[in-house]
Design a protein around this motif. Structure first.
Motif, PDB file in Angstrom:
ATOM      1  N   GLU A   6       0.787  -1.236   0.000  1.00  0.00           N
ATOM      2  CA  GLU A   6       0.000   0.000   0.000  1.00  0.00           C
ATOM      3  C   GLU A   6       0.819   1.287   0.000  1.00  0.00           C
ATOM      4  O   GLU A   6       0.357   2.313  -0.493  1.00  0.00           O
ATOM      5  N   SER A  63      -0.674  11.419  -3.213  1.00  0.00           N
ATOM      6  CA  SER A  63      -0.304  10.527  -4.308  1.00  0.00           C
ATOM      7  C   SER A  63       1.139  10.053  -4.183  1.00  0.00           C
ATOM      8  O   SER A  63       1.469   8.939  -4.596  1.00  0.00           O
ATOM      9  N   VAL A  81       2.530   2.766  -6.177  1.00  0.00           N
ATOM     10  CA  VAL A  81       1.955   2.635  -7.522  1.00  0.00           C
ATOM     11  C   VAL A  81       2.948   1.896  -8.412  1.00  0.00           C
ATOM     12  O   VAL A  81       4.150   1.884  -8.140  1.00  0.00           O
ATOM     13  N   PHE A 116       1.324   6.108 -13.655  1.00  0.00           N
ATOM     14  CA  PHE A 116       0.137   5.728 -12.897  1.00  0.00           C
ATOM     15  C   PHE A 116      -0.073   6.689 -11.729  1.00  0.00           C
ATOM     16  O   PHE A 116      -1.212   7.026 -11.393  1.00  0.00           O
ATOM     17  N   ARG A 117       1.024   7.156 -11.118  1.00  0.00           N
ATOM     18  CA  ARG A 117       0.905   8.107 -10.009  1.00  0.00           C
ATOM     19  C   ARG A 117       0.251   9.400 -10.473  1.00  0.00           C
ATOM     20  O   ARG A 117      -0.590   9.970  -9.788  1.00  0.00           O
ATOM     21  N   LYS A 170      -1.833   9.694 -12.894  1.00  0.00           N
ATOM     22  CA  LYS A 170      -3.248   9.379 -13.104  1.00  0.00           C
ATOM     23  C   LYS A 170      -3.986   9.317 -11.771  1.00  0.00           C
ATOM     24  O   LYS A 170      -5.107   9.811 -11.642  1.00  0.00           O
ATOM     25  N   MET A 171      -3.322   8.730 -10.747  1.00  0.00           N
ATOM     26  CA  MET A 171      -3.946   8.631  -9.438  1.00  0.00           C
ATOM     27  C   MET A 171      -4.192  10.015  -8.838  1.00  0.00           C
ATOM     28  O   MET A 171      -5.250  10.276  -8.256  1.00  0.00           O
ATOM     29  N   ASP A 177      -7.121  11.393 -10.547  1.00  0.00           N
ATOM     30  CA  ASP A 177      -8.339  10.734 -10.076  1.00  0.00           C
ATOM     31  C   ASP A 177      -8.737  11.232  -8.691  1.00  0.00           C
ATOM     32  O   ASP A 177      -9.916  11.443  -8.404  1.00  0.00           O
ATOM     33  N   MET A 178      -7.747  11.400  -7.810  1.00  0.00           N
ATOM     34  CA  MET A 178      -8.028  11.905  -6.465  1.00  0.00           C
ATOM     35  C   MET A 178      -8.706  13.266  -6.524  1.00  0.00           C
ATOM     36  O   MET A 178      -9.658  13.541  -5.784  1.00  0.00           O
TER      37      MET A 178
END
Length: 364
Positions: free
Chosen positions: A56, A165, A170, A175-176, A178-179, A182-183
């Motif tokens: 995580e 983030s 990740v 991808f980070r 994108k995260m 998204d957040m």
């Protein structure tokens, strides 16, 4: 009915995640129901009790940035706690709290929803979270401790998506990015919705009034007892120990994979992420046609009984694949767990997904 209202100064992460346990001990001994409010001194990464840290958290970043990783006694997902949130903890006698998680959240989060609506926001309760126009502004979780029930939650006052983030593990930097995007799209804050950050004292005043109206109670401004403070300090020291922070990781040191791998003609290790109501992460080692070891983690909540996931892992060990579903049903029937996030059927489907992987089929 008289409740205590306790407002504390900002705390570090270890004291934040143990405050409500100390209060739950007090309530279990016959003390008054309590609404506890405060914020954090500095950011920290807050890992759920059923999660594996390595899966995580970006430990390289948190170590370099000096951001502590803290495991709480409560379920749910990994969150980055910042000074931009206002935290509350509702601790009540178990006999007064609904046993159904959905009813529990509805009862004790309705006052928080009302506070947000008082600011003119379109706030709604969605499962255990509160959303404004579909975006989460408040995350919550619940647990039982002794003869008390704890509901822990927050109101996001100001977001630091960049920091959040960076702390989460990740697969790639792309991808980070994108995260983080998204957040920004599924989280919101009072600052974003109102254009300013209300004073914490104002929020506390509104929370007190709303809880009193919704629950038919009266608050008495109070402090923690000397016994609560002594227990709180002891618990905080325990939470600083690496043995606790990484206990889930160290429980299964050989199950460090996010894919399925055939090790030999008789050994395979396989990981699946199964989306039930909450996320189930299962990593299993098969040896000689049987389940040799299994790790069950995720962002679910097990309100009772304590230690259920560990018991479940042990009961499933050394079983053949066809016996796993029957043993899951047996354990659920015996222990009658109160779980928010997945069911016995979800767990059986997740294991079916694992045993149907080519790498596993070749060794069973």
């Amino acid at each position: 009915m008289s409740w205590r209202f306790v407002s504390l100064p900002p705390q570090d992460g270890y004291h934040m995640v143990t405050s409500f346990v100390s209060v739950a001990d007090y309530v279990s001994r016959g003390g008054r129901n309590t609404l506890l409010v405060f914020s954090v001194k500095e950011p920290f990464v807050n890992v759920g009790v059923h999660q594996e840290v390595w899966l995580e958290v970006d430990l390289d970043y948190t170590s370099k940035a000096g951001i502590p990783v803290v495991r709480r006694d409560l379920g749910g997902g990994t969150v980055v706690i910042t000074r931009g949130e206002h935290d509350y903890f509702v601790v009540v006698n178990q006999d007064e709290a609904p046993s159904d998680p959905k009813a529990l959240y509805a009862k004790y989060l309705s006052p928080v929803v009302e506070v947000l609506r008082d600011y003119g926001l379109n706030a709604q309760l969605k499962d255990q979270d509160i959303v404004v126009n579909g975006k989460k502004i408040s995350g919550n979780g619940a647990m039982t401790h002794g003869k008390a029930v704890v509901l822990a939650g927050n109101i996001l006052m100001k977001l630091d998506v960049d920091l959040m983030s960076k702390c989460i593990r990740v697969p790639t930097e792309k991808f980070r990015d994108k995260m983080a995007k998204d957040m920004s799209e599924w989280l919101t804050s009072l600052e974003r919705e109102l254009g300013y950050v209300p004073p914490r004292e104002e929020l506390d005043k509104k929370l007190k009034a709303s809880f009193e109206r919704n629950l038919g109670i009266k608050f008495e401004d109070s402090s923690l007892t000397s016994e609560e403070i002594e227990e709180w300090e002891r618990l905080a020291r325990e939470k600083m120990e690496e043995e606790w922070i990484y206990y889930k990781d160290r429980r299964h040191p050989e199950l460090r994979t996010e894919r399925c791998v055939k090790i030999s003609s008789s050994v395979a290790i396989c990981h699946v992420d199964y989306k039930a109501r909450k996320l189930l992460r299962i990593t299993a080692k098969f040896l000689g046609g049987k389940l040799a070891e299994v790790s069950i983690s995720g962002d679910f909540f097990v309100m009772s009984p304590k230690g259920f996931i560990e018991l479940l892992e042990e009961r499933l060990t050394n079983l053949s694949p066809e016996d796993i579903p029957k043993e899951i049903d047996r354990v659920f029937e015996e222990k009658k767990p109160t779980i928010f996030g997945f069911t016995a059927d979800d767990l059986k489907k997740a294991f079916l997904e694992i045993v149907n992987k080519p790498e596993v089929r070749e060794v069973i």
